[in-house]
Design a protein around this motif. Structure first.
Motif, PDB file in Angstrom:
ATOM      1  N   VAL A  23       6.232   1.327  21.563  1.00 35.05           N
ATOM      2  CA  VAL A  23       6.354   2.424  20.606  1.00 35.05           C
ATOM      3  C   VAL A  23       7.822   2.683  20.297  1.00 35.05           C
ATOM      4  CG1 VAL A  23       5.865   4.859  20.183  1.00 35.05           C
ATOM      5  CG2 VAL A  23       4.241   3.465  21.506  1.00 35.05           C
ATOM      6  N   SER A  24       8.164   2.782  19.039  1.00 31.51           N
ATOM      7  CA  SER A  24       9.516   3.172  18.635  1.00 31.51           C
ATOM      8  C   SER A  24       9.416   4.312  17.626  1.00 31.51           C
ATOM      9  CB  SER A  24      10.272   1.987  18.037  1.00 31.51           C
ATOM     10  OG  SER A  24       9.580   1.462  16.913  1.00 31.51           O
ATOM     11  N   GLY A  25      10.414   5.151  17.664  1.00 31.60           N
ATOM     12  CA  GLY A  25      10.395   6.305  16.770  1.00 31.60           C
ATOM     13  C   GLY A  25       9.509   7.428  17.269  1.00 31.60           C
ATOM     14  N   GLY A  26       9.111   7.361  18.520  1.00 32.63           N
ATOM     15  CA  GLY A  26       8.259   8.408  19.065  1.00 32.63           C
ATOM     16  C   GLY A  26       8.046   8.183  20.540  1.00 32.63           C
ATOM     17  N   SER A  27       7.221   9.012  21.135  1.00 30.72           N
ATOM     18  CA  SER A  27       6.928   8.926  22.564  1.00 30.72           C
ATOM     19  C   SER A  27       5.445   9.188  22.771  1.00 30.72           C
ATOM     20  CB  SER A  27       7.755   9.964  23.321  1.00 30.72           C
ATOM     21  OG  SER A  27       7.271  10.125  24.635  1.00 30.72           O
ATOM     22  N   ILE A  28       4.871   8.557  23.788  1.00 30.52           N
ATOM     23  CA  ILE A  28       3.444   8.774  24.030  1.00 30.52           C
ATOM     24  C   ILE A  28       3.160  10.186  24.520  1.00 30.52           C
ATOM     25  CG2 ILE A  28       3.026   6.332  24.467  1.00 30.52           C
ATOM     26  CD1 ILE A  28       2.770   7.041  27.446  1.00 30.52           C
ATOM     27  N   THR A  29       4.208  10.940  24.849  1.00 26.31           N
ATOM     28  CA  THR A  29       4.007  12.331  25.259  1.00 26.31           C
ATOM     29  C   THR A  29       4.249  13.307  24.110  1.00 26.31           C
ATOM     30  OG1 THR A  29       6.267  12.487  26.073  1.00 26.31           O
ATOM     31  CG2 THR A  29       4.571  11.844  27.658  1.00 26.31           C
ATOM     32  N   THR A  30       4.507  12.770  22.907  1.00 25.38           N
ATOM     33  CA  THR A  30       4.696  13.645  21.744  1.00 25.38           C
ATOM     34  C   THR A  30       3.433  14.449  21.509  1.00 25.38           C
ATOM     35  OG1 THR A  30       6.208  12.072  20.709  1.00 25.38           O
ATOM     36  CG2 THR A  30       5.210  13.727  19.275  1.00 25.38           C
ATOM     37  N   ASN A  31       3.595  15.746  21.372  1.00 24.53           N
ATOM     38  CA  ASN A  31       2.429  16.622  21.203  1.00 24.53           C
ATOM     39  C   ASN A  31       1.531  16.165  20.058  1.00 24.53           C
ATOM     40  OD1 ASN A  31       3.045  18.284  23.309  1.00 24.53           O
ATOM     41  ND2 ASN A  31       4.031  19.842  22.068  1.00 24.53           N
ATOM     42  N   TYR A  32       0.247  16.236  20.336  1.00 27.08           N
ATOM     43  CA  TYR A  32      -0.809  15.996  19.350  1.00 27.08           C
ATOM     44  C   TYR A  32      -0.980  14.530  18.963  1.00 27.08           C
ATOM     45  CZ  TYR A  32       0.107  20.972  19.013  1.00 27.08           C
ATOM     46  OH  TYR A  32       0.334  22.279  19.312  1.00 27.08           O
ATOM     47  N   TYR A  33      -0.369  13.623  19.715  1.00 27.04           N
ATOM     48  CA  TYR A  33      -0.571  12.206  19.444  1.00 27.04           C
ATOM     49  C   TYR A  33      -1.598  11.617  20.412  1.00 27.04           C
ATOM     50  CZ  TYR A  33       2.770  11.068  15.801  1.00 27.04           C
ATOM     51  OH  TYR A  33       3.411  10.957  14.606  1.00 27.04           O
ATOM     52  N   TYR A  34      -2.470  10.794  19.848  1.00 32.95           N
ATOM     53  CA  TYR A  34      -3.450  10.054  20.618  1.00 32.95           C
ATOM     54  C   TYR A  34      -3.204   8.568  20.358  1.00 32.95           C
ATOM     55  CZ  TYR A  34      -6.033  14.322  21.628  1.00 32.95           C
ATOM     56  OH  TYR A  34      -6.399  15.552  22.091  1.00 32.95           O
ATOM     57  N   TRP A  35      -3.170   7.788  21.434  1.00 31.84           N
ATOM     58  CA  TRP A  35      -2.788   6.381  21.352  1.00 31.84           C
ATOM     59  C   TRP A  35      -3.979   5.526  21.768  1.00 31.84           C
ATOM     60  CZ3 TRP A  35       2.268   6.027  19.705  1.00 31.84           C
ATOM     61  CH2 TRP A  35       3.020   7.213  19.819  1.00 31.84           C
ATOM     62  N   SER A  36      -4.315   4.568  20.908  1.00 28.64           N
ATOM     63  CA  SER A  36      -5.554   3.823  21.123  1.00 28.64           C
ATOM     64  C   SER A  36      -5.343   2.313  21.005  1.00 28.64           C
ATOM     65  CB  SER A  36      -6.607   4.242  20.092  1.00 28.64           C
ATOM     66  OG  SER A  36      -6.875   5.624  20.152  1.00 28.64           O
ATOM     67  N   TRP A  37      -6.277   1.615  21.614  1.00 26.76           N
ATOM     68  CA  TRP A  37      -6.424   0.176  21.396  1.00 26.76           C
ATOM     69  C   TRP A  37      -7.723  -0.036  20.633  1.00 26.76           C
ATOM     70  CZ3 TRP A  37      -3.062  -3.658  21.828  1.00 26.76           C
ATOM     71  CH2 TRP A  37      -1.954  -3.486  22.656  1.00 26.76           C
ATOM     72  N   ILE A  38      -7.632  -0.868  19.632  1.00 26.58           N
ATOM     73  CA  ILE A  38      -8.769  -1.198  18.783  1.00 26.58           C
ATOM     74  C   ILE A  38      -8.748  -2.710  18.559  1.00 26.58           C
ATOM     75  CG2 ILE A  38      -9.752  -0.912  16.464  1.00 26.58           C
ATOM     76  CD1 ILE A  38      -8.417   1.916  16.511  1.00 26.58           C
ATOM     77  N   ARG A  39      -9.901  -3.311  18.560  1.00 27.36           N
ATOM     78  CA  ARG A  39      -9.908  -4.752  18.340  1.00 27.36           C
ATOM     79  C   ARG A  39     -10.921  -5.108  17.267  1.00 27.36           C
ATOM     80  NH1 ARG A  39     -12.911  -6.909  23.823  1.00 27.36           N
ATOM     81  NH2 ARG A  39     -15.002  -6.145  23.315  1.00 27.36           N
ATOM     82  N   GLN A  40     -10.768  -6.313  16.732  1.00 21.68           N
ATOM     83  CA  GLN A  40     -11.679  -6.806  15.723  1.00 21.68           C
ATOM     84  C   GLN A  40     -12.075  -8.232  16.063  1.00 21.68           C
ATOM     85  OE1 GLN A  40     -10.252  -6.820  11.639  1.00 21.68           O
ATOM     86  NE2 GLN A  40     -12.346  -6.569  10.911  1.00 21.68           N
ATOM     87  N   PRO A  41     -13.280  -8.419  16.564  1.00 21.82           N
ATOM     88  CA  PRO A  41     -13.761  -9.775  16.842  1.00 21.82           C
ATOM     89  C   PRO A  41     -13.906 -10.560  15.542  1.00 21.82           C
ATOM     90  CG  PRO A  41     -15.085  -8.123  17.963  1.00 21.82           C
ATOM     91  CD  PRO A  41     -14.234  -7.410  16.961  1.00 21.82           C
ATOM     92  N   PRO A  42     -13.914 -11.874  15.612  1.00 19.10           N
ATOM     93  CA  PRO A  42     -14.036 -12.687  14.400  1.00 19.10           C
ATOM     94  C   PRO A  42     -15.299 -12.354  13.616  1.00 19.10           C
ATOM     95  CG  PRO A  42     -13.444 -14.045  16.277  1.00 19.10           C
ATOM     96  CD  PRO A  42     -13.737 -12.696  16.804  1.00 19.10           C
ATOM     97  N   GLY A  43     -15.152 -12.060  12.352  1.00 18.70           N
ATOM     98  CA  GLY A  43     -16.289 -11.789  11.490  1.00 18.70           C
ATOM     99  C   GLY A  43     -16.974 -10.457  11.700  1.00 18.70           C
ATOM    100  N   LYS A  44     -16.350  -9.581  12.475  1.00 19.30           N
ATOM    101  CA  LYS A  44     -16.973  -8.282  12.766  1.00 19.30           C
ATOM    102  C   LYS A  44     -16.027  -7.136  12.436  1.00 19.30           C
ATOM    103  CE  LYS A  44     -19.953 -10.103  16.412  1.00 19.30           C
ATOM    104  NZ  LYS A  44     -20.432  -9.944  17.820  1.00 19.30           N
ATOM    105  N   GLY A  45     -16.533  -5.937  12.568  1.00 17.86           N
ATOM    106  CA  GLY A  45     -15.739  -4.757  12.271  1.00 17.86           C
ATOM    107  C   GLY A  45     -14.847  -4.342  13.416  1.00 17.86           C
ATOM    108  N   LEU A  46     -14.119  -3.261  13.203  1.00 16.65           N
ATOM    109  CA  LEU A  46     -13.225  -2.740  14.217  1.00 16.65           C
ATOM    110  C   LEU A  46     -14.015  -2.106  15.359  1.00 16.65           C
ATOM    111  CD1 LEU A  46     -10.578  -1.054  11.890  1.00 16.65           C
ATOM    112  CD2 LEU A  46     -10.338  -3.210  13.119  1.00 16.65           C
ATOM    113  N   GLU A  47     -13.520  -2.301  16.559  1.00 14.26           N
ATOM    114  CA  GLU A  47     -14.163  -1.758  17.752  1.00 14.26           C
ATOM    115  C   GLU A  47     -13.153  -0.960  18.555  1.00 14.26           C
ATOM    116  OE1 GLU A  47     -16.691  -3.348  21.643  1.00 14.26           O
ATOM    117  OE2 GLU A  47     -15.325  -4.685  20.604  1.00 14.26           O
ATOM    118  N   TRP A  48     -13.453   0.289  18.769  1.00 11.73           N
ATOM    119  CA  TRP A  48     -12.570   1.134  19.571  1.00 11.73           C
ATOM    120  C   TRP A  48     -12.720   0.770  21.044  1.00 11.73           C
ATOM    121  CZ3 TRP A  48     -14.335   5.173  22.972  1.00 11.73           C
ATOM    122  CH2 TRP A  48     -13.295   5.908  23.565  1.00 11.73           C
ATOM    123  N   MET A  49     -11.590   0.638  21.738  1.00 15.38           N
ATOM    124  CA  MET A  49     -11.618   0.261  23.143  1.00 15.38           C
ATOM    125  C   MET A  49     -11.289   1.419  24.075  1.00 15.38           C
ATOM    126  SD  MET A  49      -9.711  -3.417  22.843  1.00 15.38           S
ATOM    127  CE  MET A  49     -10.012  -3.780  24.575  1.00 15.38           C
TER     128      MET A  49
END
Length: 101
Positions: A23-49
């Motif tokens: 992360v640049s330009g911010g911090s994971i402790t910045t108020n009101y921020y939520y940090w996520s991993w999301i993936r997209q398998p081949p030929g499929k939609g986005l999947e929240w992890m």
């Protein structure tokens, strides 16, 4: 806020998949921020992890939480930041990960 994913592009099914979101330009402790991993398998939609909130609280996808195998985890992985106060959303460029023996 800028996000950059990094890690191995190729892993074997017996290995642990470990990715980093820088992360640049911010911090994971910045108020009101939520940090996520999301993936997209081949030929499929986005999947929240999973998500970690600025407070440190974590949330995981139930379908992944008890997984012991990553053999089906080929896809493009994105890190993502949501500003729930102002409504902004930031995405990394994504990185391709291939799971193969």
């Amino acid at each position: 806020v800028q996000l950059q994913e990094s890690g191995p592009g190729l892993v074997k099914p017996s290995q642990t998949l470990s990715l980093t979101c820088t992360v640049s330009g911010g911090s994971i402790t910045t108020n009101y921020y939520y940090w996520s991993w999301i993936r997209q398998p081949p030929g499929k939609g986005l999947e929240w992890m999973g998500t970690i909130a600025y407070s440190g609280i974590t949330y995981y996808s139930p379908s992944l939480k008890s997984r012991t195998s990553i053999s089906r985890d080929t896809g493009v992985y994105y890190c993502n930041a949501d500003d729930v106060f102002l409504g902004g959303r930031h995405w990394g460029r994504g990185m391709q990960v291939t799971v193969s023996s």
